[in-house]
Motif scaffolding. Structure first.
Motif, mmCIF file in Angstrom:
data_model
loop_
_atom_site.group_PDB
_atom_site.id
_atom_site.type_symbol
_atom_site.label_atom_id
_atom_site.label_comp_id
_atom_site.label_asym_id
_atom_site.label_seq_id
_atom_site.Cartn_x
_atom_site.Cartn_y
_atom_site.Cartn_z
ATOM 1 N N ILE A 24 0.833 -1.200 0.000
ATOM 2 C CA ILE A 24 0.000 0.000 0.000
ATOM 3 C C ILE A 24 0.871 1.254 0.000
ATOM 4 O O ILE A 24 1.793 1.379 0.803
ATOM 5 N N ASP A 25 0.543 2.192 -0.896
ATOM 6 C CA ASP A 25 1.194 3.501 -0.954
ATOM 7 C C ASP A 25 0.463 4.415 0.024
ATOM 8 O O ASP A 25 -0.723 4.710 -0.148
ATOM 9 N N TYR A 26 1.166 4.863 1.049
ATOM 10 C CA TYR A 26 0.560 5.645 2.117
ATOM 11 C C TYR A 26 -0.077 6.942 1.593
ATOM 12 O O TYR A 26 -1.197 7.282 1.969
ATOM 13 N N GLN A 27 0.625 7.660 0.713
ATOM 14 C CA GLN A 27 0.077 8.915 0.180
ATOM 15 C C GLN A 27 -1.203 8.677 -0.609
ATOM 16 O O GLN A 27 -2.169 9.414 -0.482
ATOM 17 N N TYR A 83 -2.611 -10.180 0.636
ATOM 18 C CA TYR A 83 -1.802 -9.327 1.518
ATOM 19 C C TYR A 83 -2.229 -7.867 1.379
ATOM 20 O O TYR A 83 -2.387 -7.157 2.381
ATOM 21 N N GLN A 84 -2.412 -7.436 0.155
ATOM 22 C CA GLN A 84 -2.848 -6.059 -0.098
ATOM 23 C C GLN A 84 -4.208 -5.796 0.546
ATOM 24 O O GLN A 84 -4.418 -4.761 1.176
ATOM 25 N N LEU A 85 -5.121 -6.727 0.409
ATOM 26 C CA LEU A 85 -6.452 -6.584 1.008
ATOM 27 C C LEU A 85 -6.349 -6.515 2.531
ATOM 28 O O LEU A 85 -7.002 -5.679 3.169
ATOM 29 N N ASP A 86 -5.520 -7.353 3.118
ATOM 30 C CA ASP A 86 -5.341 -7.347 4.567
ATOM 31 C C ASP A 86 -4.753 -6.018 5.047
ATOM 32 O O ASP A 86 -5.228 -5.432 6.023
ATOM 33 N N CYS A 87 -3.731 -5.523 4.370
ATOM 34 C CA CYS A 87 -3.106 -4.251 4.748
ATOM 35 C C CYS A 87 -4.072 -3.088 4.567
ATOM 36 O O CYS A 87 -4.142 -2.194 5.415
#
Length: 156
Positions: free
Chosen positions: A72-75, A126-130
């Motif tokens: 995930i990109d925080y911005q 993983y992306q969905l979990d994050c």
């Protein structure tokens, strides 16, 4: 989570330790310099790996992480509305379901040779979990610790 920053005239990227360990664990193809950096880094006694970040500054490394959707990109997360996050989560779940169905219909021989499908499935999950964890932090107005180099905590 990744945080892309401009530091002076140079772009750098911060990546959580937990993200690098995930990519390494699923044998995701990464530039050799990233693998080397992970393998020689000290082992942390801190059980909160979410607060432990690595930073990278080589163009090849930055481009690799920028193109990597499963981190995930925080911005981008900050700029995304709650409704858009929910839609994104639904799309991720649908892709996971589609890959699961495709994989389960394959012959055993094809399953053995399908590392790419397994990696894609693992990355989507993983992306969905994050995304879910960050979204829950946002909904509860909790703070998230960013890299020490950024010297601040931001509310998401």
């Amino acid at each position: 989570m990744k945080v892309i920053q401009q530091e002076g005239s140079q772009e750098v990227i911060y990546i959580q330790r937990v993200d690098l360990e995930f990519l390494y664990a699923i044998h995701y193809p990464m530039p050799e310099s990233i693998i080397h950096y992970l393998l020689i880094s000290p082992i942390s006694n801190d059980t909160n790996k979410d607060a432990d970040f690595f930073w990278f500054q080589q163009v090849e490394e930055i481009n690799f992480f920028k193109d990597l959707d499963c981190i995930i990109d925080y911005q981008k997360f900050l700029e995304t509305s709650n409704d858009q996050i929910e839609i994104q989560a639904q799309r991720l779940y649908a892709k996971i379901e589609e890959l699961t169905s495709t994989f389960n219909q394959m012959s055993n021989q094809d399953k053995i040779q399908s590392l790419a499908i397994r990696q894609e499935h693992d990355c989507l999950a993983y992306q969905l979990d994050c995304l879910s964890k960050l979204y829950q932090l946002r909904l509860s107005n909790q703070e998230i610790t960013l890299p020490k180099a950024l010297e601040k905590k931001l509310v998401i």
